[in-house]
Design an enzyme around this catalytic site. Structure first.
Site, mmCIF file in Angstrom:
data_model
loop_
_atom_site.group_PDB
_atom_site.id
_atom_site.type_symbol
_atom_site.label_atom_id
_atom_site.label_comp_id
_atom_site.label_asym_id
_atom_site.label_seq_id
_atom_site.Cartn_x
_atom_site.Cartn_y
_atom_site.Cartn_z
ATOM 1 N N ASP A 192 11.373 22.934 -30.272
ATOM 2 C CA ASP A 192 10.972 24.180 -29.183
ATOM 3 C C ASP A 192 11.359 25.459 -28.952
ATOM 4 O OD1 ASP A 192 9.071 24.442 -26.849
ATOM 5 O OD2 ASP A 192 9.331 22.713 -26.099
HETATM 6 C C1 BGC Z 1 6.325 24.009 -24.998
HETATM 7 C C2 BGC Z 1 5.969 23.092 -26.309
HETATM 8 C C3 BGC Z 1 4.393 24.111 -27.256
HETATM 9 C C4 BGC Z 1 5.407 25.459 -26.924
HETATM 10 C C5 BGC Z 1 5.003 26.894 -28.476
HETATM 11 C C6 BGC Z 1 6.810 25.756 -25.907
HETATM 12 O O1 BGC Z 1 7.543 26.129 -24.289
HETATM 13 O O2 BGC Z 1 7.172 23.054 -24.681
HETATM 14 O O3 BGC Z 1 5.518 22.311 -26.094
HETATM 15 O O4 BGC Z 1 4.083 23.753 -28.660
HETATM 16 O O5 BGC Z 1 6.577 26.052 -26.250
HETATM 17 O O6 BGC Z 1 3.806 27.239 -27.545
#
Ligand code: BGC
Length: 734
Positions: A274
């Site tokens: 993530d």
């Molecule tokens: C979130 C993800 C997301 C990523 C990219 C993160 O903060 O937990 O679900 O895909 O950001 O935007």
């Protein structure tokens, strides 16, 4: 006693035999594997590590670095032109390896469909598949080839703000939703990144990013099914969870990424962190330096990092010093390349047929699909005295609530590249469409967007407008920014002072229709008695206002069902209808006052999972189990007659729940195992059959092995998880 032990042993023996479930993930293509091996043999370490990094677009993006092969993926391009320029630069790199280009396309790209929790409420695979196909076609037309989604985390605690991004509390429904959304995304031209592996939806006390503690059996029975279903549907990427599961962060959890996902489930695609999550390993206290964090992440099976730059900055040194083996790098890069091959990116542009033809963003066809999906996503919770639909439109209507004039609240969180100008507000749409019917619709805000201050002049203006009206429509609930990431809440009633506003509107004595916007299961206990009709609309998207008016006027009928039960109080959370029975379900003997209850609240939800009303009425008649003795390789078939006894056409969602009443371990009181949608004209009757393979009635033991245990079962068929038609059957076995 001896007999009990014998039967337990037999069960476990059978459990071992049952483990070998067929792997349903994509077969490897030998031609692709040969091309991957050839590329790996020609790549430098820097080029390999470049593939393992996903950058987010910034104005400083240097195309020379793209040409040098420094990125495997770039997300969040501001325009199609920028995305295409970067992709062209990547194709000019020494080995011509193209980029994965993505973004969080959570419920729409330019045209927003209802938020995922709202889409889930449709209880309808066709709606899910077609919605995600349109969503993907818009995004792919702008140069994207992957979605950072779907989020398939199960959520049983509405305090967690990201409940809005998933399909709710139920493993079966979430699995079907995950499967259909991945199928739709792929048809529309996007690869899918399932997230967040695993247990992110069960953080302690609903606080985002907090730890999850989940037993192996629950992990397999509850949290894994949507991932498995989506992998079977061909999802190419899995994103690791930010939080810890049983003490280990998702970014450095080899038991989850390597043992479970890769070895057991056979996943050979790409595992992504993530956002900047390698750095977080230091905050979690499992790494003392950036090098150690990177080493732990990559050695645990992470193939690509988003943002953070730990991979480009620290991985080359770790490989040179032998702390990360070259074989691990080759495995990671092979996985990334495999995904690029599977998405058709490695072939010269134009040589593969695109999954779907490009579309014009925001075209009428896509808006019509978003409107149809929104109609199916809005749940009718109450309709006293058949106040709705507005067949005899009242002369004077007042619309109250900031969300009625704020397009963002219709659109919801994670808006991708959607623009407010393309979203009609509820007030505009309602006023325009009620005028020809002879209703004059006015607006009074009542309270601003966060309703932090109960400003009495604004409350009074709304109530006096209400007093002069024949009908009040209050559009209240969660504004968009109270939902999604980092938006956990401890109070789940209407936010801030909205309940006071609703109370004052109710005191006018005029009938109130409450339109609730929400990204989770709110506590509606105080709100319900204040309105004669209540709609639960989630955030219905770009065409949400049109769909709401379609439903209020009766141009469309309600069919949506709650994908999360609505609690009576926050104190009941976490909550799900599939709880285990207790040893004290009710007083055992007269005078006994020690039983499983709250002394200050009911234990049941205010509205059960699966609940939703219609403008017509459905009667469920004679029900039966076709064959009440089933072998383990058999199929349970349940039939029921459904009649539309009302005056309007409508869709009933027939739901089948099953309980294993006696087993080696305590089994849930009921679990959803199948649904059937029936469209019925007034007076029409139909026999509905739902079939479930007995293999889907099993559970997992403490080692995560599947057990399909013979014994007595009970099926419940009806219109919600509170269905009371019970039918007994038995699974027989040696
Ligand atoms: C979130 C993800 C997301 C990523 C990219 C993160 O903060 O937990 O679900 O895909 O950001 O935007």
């Amino acid at each position: 006693m001896i007999r009990a032990v014998v039967s337990l042993v037999l069960t476990l023996v059978f459990a071992v035999a049952a483990v070998a479930r067929p792997l349903t993930v994509a077969e490897r293509d030998p031609a692709i594997e040969a091309r991957i091996a050839d590329l790996l043999a020609r790549m430098t370490l820097e080029e390999k590590i470049g593939q393992m990094f996903m950058e987010s677009w910034t104005e400083q993006l240097d195309l020379a670095r793209v040409r040098a092969g420094d990125y495997g993926s770039i997300i969040n391009f501001p325009s199609e032109a920028e995305a295409r320029r970067a992709q062209a630069a990547a194709r000019e790199s020494r080995l011509g390896i193209p980029l994965l280009i993505g973004r969080d396309v959570v419920h729409g790209y330019r045209t927003l469909f209802p938020v995922p929790l709202g889409l889930a409420a449709a209880f309808d695979r066709d709606t899910w598949r077609t919605s995600f196909e349109w969503i993907a076609r818009e995004a792919a037309s702008d140069g994207l080839n992957i979605d950072l989604g779907p989020m398939v985390d199960i959520s049983r605690d509405g305090r967690w703000g990201r409940t809005v991004e998933g399909a709710g509390e139920d493993p079966w429904l979430s699995a079907r939703f995950a499967e259909a959304s991945v199928t739709g995304l792929k048809r529309g031209g996007l690869g899918a990144a399932l997230k967040h592996f695993i247990g992110y939806g069960a953080p302690r006390a609903g606080r985002d990013y907090a730890e999850a503690d989940i037993s192996t059996a629950t992990l397999h029975d509850v949290h894994l099914p949507p991932f498995e279903a989506a992998l079977s549907a061909g999802a190419e990427i899995v994103m690791a969870a930010f939080n810890t599961l049983n003490g280990v962060p998702g970014t450095a959890n080899p038991r989850m990424t390597q043992d479970l996902l890769e070895r057991r489930l056979g996943f050979d695609g790409l595992v992504l962190t993530d956002w900047d999550a390698i750095r977080e390993l230091m905050n979690h206290g499992v790494a003392g330096s950036p090098e150690q964090a990177t080493e732990r992440a990559i050695n645990s099976g992470i193939d690509m990092e988003i943002a953070g730059k730990f991979v480009p900055n620290h991985l080359p040194g770790l490989v040179r010093s032998g702390r990360v083996p070259m074989a691990r790098i080759d495995d990671a890069v092979a996985r990334i390349l495999r995904v690029k091959f599977r998405l058709g990116l490695m072939d010269p542009p134009g040589s593969v047929t695109a999954a779907a033809a490009p579309v014009k963003l925001g075209s009428p066809e896509i808006r019509a699909a978003a409107r149809a999906a929104a109609q199916k996503s809005i749940v009718l919770l109450k309709n006293e005295g058949d106040l709705l639909p507005l067949v005899k439109p009242p002369k004077r209507i007042v619309v109250v609530g900031h969300s009625a004039v704020d397009p963002s609240d219709m659109m919801g969180a994670w808006g991708a590249v959607a623009v407010q100008e393309e979203t009609t507000t509820f007030f505009e749409e309602f006023k325009r469409r009620m005028a020809p019917l002879g209703s004059r619709v006015v607006y009074s805000e009542g309270c601003d967007d966060d309703c932090l201050e109960p400003i009495s002049s604004e409350f009074s203006a709304a109530t006096s407008a209400g007093r002069k009206a024949d009908l009040i429509v209050a559009v209240l609930g969660e504004p968009w920014y109270m939902t999604a990431e980092s938006t956990s809440r401890t109070r789940l009633g209407l936010p801030n002072h909205q309940q006071e506003l609703l109370d004052r509107l109710a005191r006018t004595g005029r009938p109130v229709v409450l339109v609730t916007l929400a990204g989770r299961g709110l506590v509606m206990t105080e709100a319900m008695p204040k309105a004669k009709a209540v709609l639960y609309a989630f955030a219905p998207g770009t065409m949400g206002a049109a769909a709401l008016v379609d439903l209020l006027t009766g141009e469309a009928n309600f069919s949506a069902r709650l994908p999360v039960g609505l609690p009576r109080s926050v104190g009941q959370l976490p909550m799900s209808y599939d709880a285990l029975p207790t040893g004290r379900p009710q007083p055992g003997r007269p005078g006994d006052d020690l039983w499983s209850r709250y002394v200050d609240e009911e234990i049941t939800p205010l509205f059960p999972f699966g609940f939703g009303l219609s403008y017509t009425r459905f009667v469920h008649g004679e029900a039966k189990v076709v064959e009440p003795k089933l072998r383990r390789d058999g199929t349970l078939e349940v039939e029921v007659t459904v009649t539309n006894t009302g005056m309007r056409a409508g869709r009933e969602i027939v739901q089948l729940y099953v309980r294993q009443t006696v087993a080696s371990r305590s089994r849930p009181l009921r679990q959803l195992k199948g649904i059937a949608s029936v469209d019925l004209a007034p007076g029409e009757k139909r026999r509905v059959r739902i079939a479930v393979p007995v293999a889907e009635l099993g559970y997992h033991d403490d080692e995560g092995r599947l057990v399909i245990e013979p014994g007595p079962f009970r099926a419940f068929v009806g219109a919600s998880s509170a269905a009371d038609t019970a039918l007994d059957f038995e699974v027989i076995g040696e």
